[in-house]
Design a protein around this motif. Structure first.
Motif, PDB file in Angstrom:
ATOM      1  N   VAL A 156      38.959  36.782  45.941  1.00  0.00           N
ATOM      2  CA  VAL A 156      37.820  37.410  45.276  1.00  0.00           C
ATOM      3  C   VAL A 156      37.870  37.052  43.799  1.00  0.00           C
ATOM      4  CG1 VAL A 156      36.689  39.566  44.676  1.00  0.00           C
ATOM      5  CG2 VAL A 156      37.740  39.306  46.931  1.00  0.00           C
ATOM      6  N   CYS A 157      36.878  36.296  43.351  1.00  0.00           N
ATOM      7  CA  CYS A 157      36.766  35.906  41.940  1.00  0.00           C
ATOM      8  C   CYS A 157      36.073  37.051  41.195  1.00  0.00           C
ATOM      9  CB  CYS A 157      35.969  34.614  41.807  1.00  0.00           C
ATOM     10  SG  CYS A 157      36.677  33.221  42.716  1.00  0.00           S
ATOM     11  N   ASN A 158      36.865  37.905  40.594  1.00  0.00           N
ATOM     12  CA  ASN A 158      36.350  39.144  40.015  1.00  0.00           C
ATOM     13  C   ASN A 158      36.117  38.977  38.512  1.00  0.00           C
ATOM     14  OD1 ASN A 158      35.695  41.735  39.321  1.00  0.00           O
ATOM     15  ND2 ASN A 158      37.565  42.685  40.091  1.00  0.00           N
ATOM     16  N   ASN A 159      34.877  38.658  38.161  1.00  0.00           N
ATOM     17  CA  ASN A 159      34.515  38.614  36.741  1.00  0.00           C
ATOM     18  C   ASN A 159      33.739  39.858  36.326  1.00  0.00           C
ATOM     19  OD1 ASN A 159      31.961  38.143  37.809  1.00  0.00           O
ATOM     20  ND2 ASN A 159      32.038  35.941  37.435  1.00  0.00           N
ATOM     21  N   ARG A 160      33.733  40.851  37.219  1.00  0.00           N
ATOM     22  CA  ARG A 160      33.173  42.170  36.944  1.00  0.00           C
ATOM     23  C   ARG A 160      31.695  42.132  36.562  1.00  0.00           C
ATOM     24  NH1 ARG A 160      36.838  42.616  32.366  1.00  0.00           N
ATOM     25  NH2 ARG A 160      36.807  40.365  32.776  1.00  0.00           N
ATOM     26  N   LEU A 178      29.270  44.910  36.323  1.00  0.00           N
ATOM     27  CA  LEU A 178      29.939  45.677  37.381  1.00  0.00           C
ATOM     28  C   LEU A 178      31.289  46.228  36.929  1.00  0.00           C
ATOM     29  CD1 LEU A 178      29.313  43.220  40.384  1.00  0.00           C
ATOM     30  CD2 LEU A 178      27.862  45.100  39.602  1.00  0.00           C
ATOM     31  N   SER A 179      31.490  46.330  35.610  1.00  0.00           N
ATOM     32  CA  SER A 179      32.829  46.639  35.104  1.00  0.00           C
ATOM     33  C   SER A 179      33.190  48.123  35.148  1.00  0.00           C
ATOM     34  CB  SER A 179      32.969  46.127  33.665  1.00  0.00           C
ATOM     35  OG  SER A 179      32.047  46.794  32.807  1.00  0.00           O
ATOM     36  N   LYS A 180      32.197  49.011  35.307  1.00  0.00           N
ATOM     37  CA  LYS A 180      32.501  50.437  35.292  1.00  0.00           C
ATOM     38  C   LYS A 180      31.724  51.143  36.388  1.00  0.00           C
ATOM     39  CE  LYS A 180      32.419  54.525  32.269  1.00  0.00           C
ATOM     40  NZ  LYS A 180      32.011  55.050  30.956  1.00  0.00           N
ATOM     41  N   PRO A 181      32.427  51.859  37.271  1.00  0.00           N
ATOM     42  CA  PRO A 181      33.892  51.994  37.355  1.00  0.00           C
ATOM     43  C   PRO A 181      34.548  50.727  37.902  1.00  0.00           C
ATOM     44  CG  PRO A 181      32.864  53.145  39.173  1.00  0.00           C
ATOM     45  CD  PRO A 181      31.744  52.687  38.279  1.00  0.00           C
ATOM     46  N   THR A 182      35.834  50.585  37.631  1.00  0.00           N
ATOM     47  CA  THR A 182      36.581  49.405  38.067  1.00  0.00           C
ATOM     48  C   THR A 182      36.657  49.356  39.592  1.00  0.00           C
ATOM     49  OG1 THR A 182      37.915  49.427  36.061  1.00  0.00           O
ATOM     50  CG2 THR A 182      38.819  48.243  37.976  1.00  0.00           C
ATOM     51  N   ILE A 183      36.375  48.176  40.133  1.00  0.00           N
ATOM     52  CA  ILE A 183      36.533  47.964  41.576  1.00  0.00           C
ATOM     53  C   ILE A 183      37.876  47.288  41.803  1.00  0.00           C
ATOM     54  CG2 ILE A 183      35.595  46.871  43.641  1.00  0.00           C
ATOM     55  CD1 ILE A 183      32.858  46.850  42.260  1.00  0.00           C
ATOM     56  N   ARG A 184      38.745  47.931  42.574  1.00  0.00           N
ATOM     57  CA  ARG A 184      40.071  47.380  42.873  1.00  0.00           C
ATOM     58  C   ARG A 184      40.046  46.799  44.287  1.00  0.00           C
ATOM     59  NH1 ARG A 184      44.684  48.032  39.354  1.00  0.00           N
ATOM     60  NH2 ARG A 184      45.668  47.088  41.191  1.00  0.00           N
ATOM     61  N   PHE A 185      39.808  45.486  44.348  1.00  0.00           N
ATOM     62  CA  PHE A 185      39.713  44.843  45.652  1.00  0.00           C
ATOM     63  C   PHE A 185      41.049  44.807  46.378  1.00  0.00           C
ATOM     64  CE2 PHE A 185      35.933  43.334  43.498  1.00  0.00           C
ATOM     65  CZ  PHE A 185      34.980  43.407  44.498  1.00  0.00           C
ATOM     66  N   VAL A 190      44.595  44.969  55.249  1.00  0.00           N
ATOM     67  CA  VAL A 190      44.784  43.587  54.792  1.00  0.00           C
ATOM     68  C   VAL A 190      45.721  43.597  53.587  1.00  0.00           C
ATOM     69  CG1 VAL A 190      43.658  41.553  53.813  1.00  0.00           C
ATOM     70  CG2 VAL A 190      42.539  42.829  55.647  1.00  0.00           C
ATOM     71  N   ALA A 191      46.808  42.847  53.659  1.00  0.00           N
ATOM     72  CA  ALA A 191      47.729  42.722  52.534  1.00  0.00           C
ATOM     73  C   ALA A 191      47.023  42.070  51.354  1.00  0.00           C
ATOM     74  CB  ALA A 191      48.946  41.901  52.943  1.00  0.00           C
ATOM     75  N   ALA A 192      47.401  42.455  50.147  1.00  0.00           N
ATOM     76  CA  ALA A 192      46.669  41.961  48.975  1.00  0.00           C
ATOM     77  C   ALA A 192      47.517  42.012  47.720  1.00  0.00           C
ATOM     78  CB  ALA A 192      45.403  42.796  48.771  1.00  0.00           C
ATOM     79  N   VAL A 193      47.165  41.147  46.757  1.00  0.00           N
ATOM     80  CA  VAL A 193      47.747  41.188  45.418  1.00  0.00           C
ATOM     81  C   VAL A 193      46.628  41.021  44.406  1.00  0.00           C
ATOM     82  CG1 VAL A 193      50.010  40.287  46.104  1.00  0.00           C
ATOM     83  CG2 VAL A 193      48.206  38.698  45.381  1.00  0.00           C
ATOM     84  N   ARG A 194      46.890  41.522  43.216  1.00  0.00           N
ATOM     85  CA  ARG A 194      45.949  41.388  42.090  1.00  0.00           C
ATOM     86  C   ARG A 194      46.586  40.454  41.072  1.00  0.00           C
ATOM     87  NH1 ARG A 194      41.740  44.842  39.747  1.00  0.00           N
ATOM     88  NH2 ARG A 194      41.835  44.893  37.464  1.00  0.00           N
ATOM     89  N   ILE A 229      43.643  37.821  47.722  1.00  0.00           N
ATOM     90  CA  ILE A 229      44.028  37.709  46.316  1.00  0.00           C
ATOM     91  C   ILE A 229      42.836  38.127  45.464  1.00  0.00           C
ATOM     92  CG2 ILE A 229      44.695  36.156  44.446  1.00  0.00           C
ATOM     93  CD1 ILE A 229      46.091  34.404  46.510  1.00  0.00           C
ATOM     94  N   GLU A 230      43.024  39.159  44.664  1.00  0.00           N
ATOM     95  CA  GLU A 230      41.994  39.536  43.695  1.00  0.00           C
ATOM     96  C   GLU A 230      42.321  38.859  42.382  1.00  0.00           C
ATOM     97  OE1 GLU A 230      39.976  43.405  41.467  1.00  0.00           O
ATOM     98  OE2 GLU A 230      41.775  43.676  42.707  1.00  0.00           O
ATOM     99  N   LEU A 231      41.425  37.998  41.930  1.00  0.00           N
ATOM    100  CA  LEU A 231      41.653  37.176  40.752  1.00  0.00           C
ATOM    101  C   LEU A 231      40.759  37.674  39.621  1.00  0.00           C
ATOM    102  CD1 LEU A 231      43.258  34.592  39.971  1.00  0.00           C
ATOM    103  CD2 LEU A 231      41.245  33.274  40.655  1.00  0.00           C
ATOM    104  N   ILE A 232      41.367  38.181  38.563  1.00  0.00           N
ATOM    105  CA  ILE A 232      40.601  38.738  37.450  1.00  0.00           C
ATOM    106  C   ILE A 232      40.220  37.607  36.495  1.00  0.00           C
ATOM    107  CG2 ILE A 232      40.545  40.445  35.610  1.00  0.00           C
ATOM    108  CD1 ILE A 232      40.773  41.552  38.484  1.00  0.00           C
ATOM    109  N   LEU A 233      38.935  37.325  36.421  1.00  0.00           N
ATOM    110  CA  LEU A 233      38.427  36.199  35.629  1.00  0.00           C
ATOM    111  C   LEU A 233      37.653  36.684  34.406  1.00  0.00           C
ATOM    112  CD1 LEU A 233      37.100  33.871  38.477  1.00  0.00           C
ATOM    113  CD2 LEU A 233      39.357  33.865  37.410  1.00  0.00           C
ATOM    114  N   GLU A 234      37.463  35.739  33.475  1.00  0.00           N
ATOM    115  CA  GLU A 234      36.715  36.053  32.270  1.00  0.00           C
ATOM    116  C   GLU A 234      35.270  36.408  32.638  1.00  0.00           C
ATOM    117  OE1 GLU A 234      34.112  34.005  30.936  1.00  0.00           O
ATOM    118  OE2 GLU A 234      34.192  32.650  32.661  1.00  0.00           O
TER     119      GLU A 234
END
Length: 568
Positions: free
Chosen positions: A473-477, A506-513, A522-526, A549-554
């Motif tokens: 998940v490419c999370n740029n919020r 989409l930055s508030k509230p934070t979504i924790r994938f 499902v196993a996962a890492v941030r 994999i939750e990937l926090i992007l710019e």
């Protein structure tokens, strides 16, 4: 079919046609044939928690197998939920056989709960839509639907199966569906006309779509491009129509705005279009897209697409593989020495320009290599080193997709699938479908945070059925694609740039994938730091079962403004 009813007959028909999976979400009016599944262990039911997920997972499976794929949905509300995903499947020509339930023909005059004109609902987003009205035609109609779905141009069909029809005695014989051959090609004179036009070109251009992949014409396309020294651009494509590593492959024309595609389409003096239409943007160019006096040749099995929006000089309704192969032979025979030398020179020039562009992109990536929040380029560079050679990517990264193919250029058909049709949310369920079709290969599904939230419950299905796909998940919020599109709108309208609408944020509230994934089994890492990338990828690839994999992007986000500014 002695002593059996229609609910058993349809399942035996599916087995006769080699169908092994049903993607669905159950409802009361389908209870009879779902109960009959106990009798057919060779038919596996992939349970999803919403109809959109069922259609999109089936879409991924159908794209990977090129075979009819069954989707089971509920009646009126269920079909309503599925409409957007069916639109995606129609635009992408997926051979889906969608079966929907209904309380029964005997109740249709009652306007009862969940009544609706189901056939009319489905018609705009399917190739064919119908209801079985008579038990003695149940299998006849079903076989017709399967044939229509898989005959080019392929696409989804919808068959409403009333419960009383399925509860009636089966009287038809179960037999495999008959599929017509569409391997047709034009006469020699027509091809010589096209070859002569192309051979004389000073700046030939080629535009292709998934009709090339559907007919298996990738090698033939590359040969024609090499003979001509022509740039190859994709339009309305989601499959691998040409190796991304080929020096003549240039990527895709614009997706959103016609003015982005116009500089590309107006380059050539002779344009070869194959397996697509011109042009598929959301805001297409309404005027002429080719240079003044330029000629156009269009090859496609789908006659509807030829000259649909722009005139062509030579339209050919035929199989792309057979036609392009013959075209290549004629070109090789008629091109003069001078023409062949010119083609070689064009190839050298195009190759050098592509290399220079690639190096420039890598340099831009290196400039943000250690930035936090991360850029996808850093992640993709590492992923490319760890992925097995035959790994398959299902790409719904959208604004991040260029980095995907930059670091992992696909060279083999069936190993890269790009979202198509415009409906968000296909990344996770699509990868599930592809993995079911390729159990022995590593499958990576990329999606954005916005797209993921459309179908996040698909993770539950992956865990339930132990589908060993890996999700990123490419999370740029944010809805980043909307931010980019409104910038183009501002420029077009002469509006000064200002803050993006907060509804794109989409930055508030934070979504924790990562937490959502774990809650669904499902196993996962941030991943937030550069040094976390390599270990996370290694953990995902070595894990047995689905992994996220939750990937926090710019991203351009302003959480402090949310709830403060009036109306936002």
């Amino acid at each position: 079919m002695i002593n059996k009813t229609g609910r058993f007959a349809i399942l035996e028909q599916f087995l006769a046609d080699g169908i092994r999976y049903i993607f669905g979400n159950p409802g009361t009016v389908e209870q009879g044939f779902l109960d009959a599944l106990w009798e057919y262990p060779d038919l596996k039911y992939i349970l999803t928690l919403q109809e959109t997920v069922a259609v999109m997972a089936a879409d991924g499976y159908a794209r990977a197998t090129r075979k009819p794929t069954v989707v089971q949905i509920h009646s009126t509300p269920g079909l309503g939920n599925a409409i957007g995903a069916l639109y995606q499947a129609k635009r992408g020509h997926s051979p889906l056989v969608v079966i929907g339930g209904d309380a029964g023909i005997k109740y249709q005059a009652m306007d009862a709960q969940m009544a609706g004109d189901l056939v009319a609902f489905a018609k705009p987003v399917t190739k064919w839509s119908t209801m079985v009205m008579e038990p003695s035609s149940l299998l006849r109609v079903l076989r017709r639907a399967i044939k229509i779905a898989t005959t080019p141009p392929t696409g989804p069909v919808y068959v409403c199966l009333p419960q009383d029809v399925l509860d009636a005695p089966a009287v038809e014989e179960v037999r495999p569906t008959s599929f017509p051959s569409t391997k047709v090609m034009p006469d020699e004179a027509t091809l010589k006309t096209g070859a002569t036009m192309l051979a004389a070109a000073q700046k030939p251009m080629i535009f292709v779509g998934d009709g090339v992949a559907f007919s298996g014409a990738q090698d033939e396309l590359a040969r024609v491009a090499e003979l001509l020294g022509a740039e190859v651009w994709e339009a309305d494509a989601g499959e691998l129509n040409m190796s991304h590593a080929h020096p003549l492959y240039q990527g895709a024309t614009g997706h959103m705005f016609g003015d982005r595609s116009l500089p590309i389409t107006s380059k050539g003096d002779v344009n070869l279009v194959c397996g697509t239409y011109l042009l598929p943007e959301v805001f297409p160019e309404r005027g002429n897209i080719f240079a003044p006096g330029a000629k156009a040749i269009h090859i496609d099995l789908n006659a509807y697409e030829i000259a649909k929006n722009h005139p062509v000089d030579l339209g050919i309704v035929s199989d792309p593989q057979l036609t392009i192969a013959k075209l290549a032979n004629i070109l090789e025979a008629i091109m003069t020495t001078e023409q062949k030398e010119s083609a070689k020179a064009r190839t050298t020039e195009i190759t050098q320009a592509k290399i220079a562009k690639h190096e420039s992109e890598l340099a831009r990536d290196r400039a943000v290599w250690d930035a936090v929040p991360l850029h996808l380029s850093r992640f993709m560079a590492e992923l490319a080193t760890q992925l097995p050679e035959d790994a398959i990517i299902f790409d719904e990264a959208l604004t991040n997709s260029p980095a995907v193919t930059r670091y992992r250029p696909t060279t083999k058909a069936g190993h890269y699938f790009l979202t198509r049709g415009g409906s968000l949310g296909v990344g996770i369920p699509g990868a599930i479908g592809v993995k079911l079709a390729n159990p022995d290969k590593t499958v990576i599904g990329l999606t954005g945070d916005g797209g993921a939230m459309y179908t996040i419950q698909a993770l539950w299905s992956a865990a339930r059925h132990n589908v060993d796909a890996k999700f990123i998940v490419c999370n740029n919020r944010s809805y980043r694609i909307l931010q980019l599109n409104i910038q183009a709108y501002w420029k077009e309208q002469g509006i000064a740039e200002h803050d993006f609408p907060l509804c794109f944020d989409l930055s508030k509230p934070t979504i924790r994938f990562d937490e959502i994934a774990r809650s669904m089994g499902v196993a996962a890492v941030r991943v937030e730091q550069p040094e976390e990338i390599a270990p996370a990828i290694k953990q995902a690839l070595s894990h047995q079962g689905p992994f996220l994999i939750e990937l926090i992007l710019e991203g351009n986000v302003h959480p402090n403004a949310i709830g403060v500014r009036c109306g936002q």
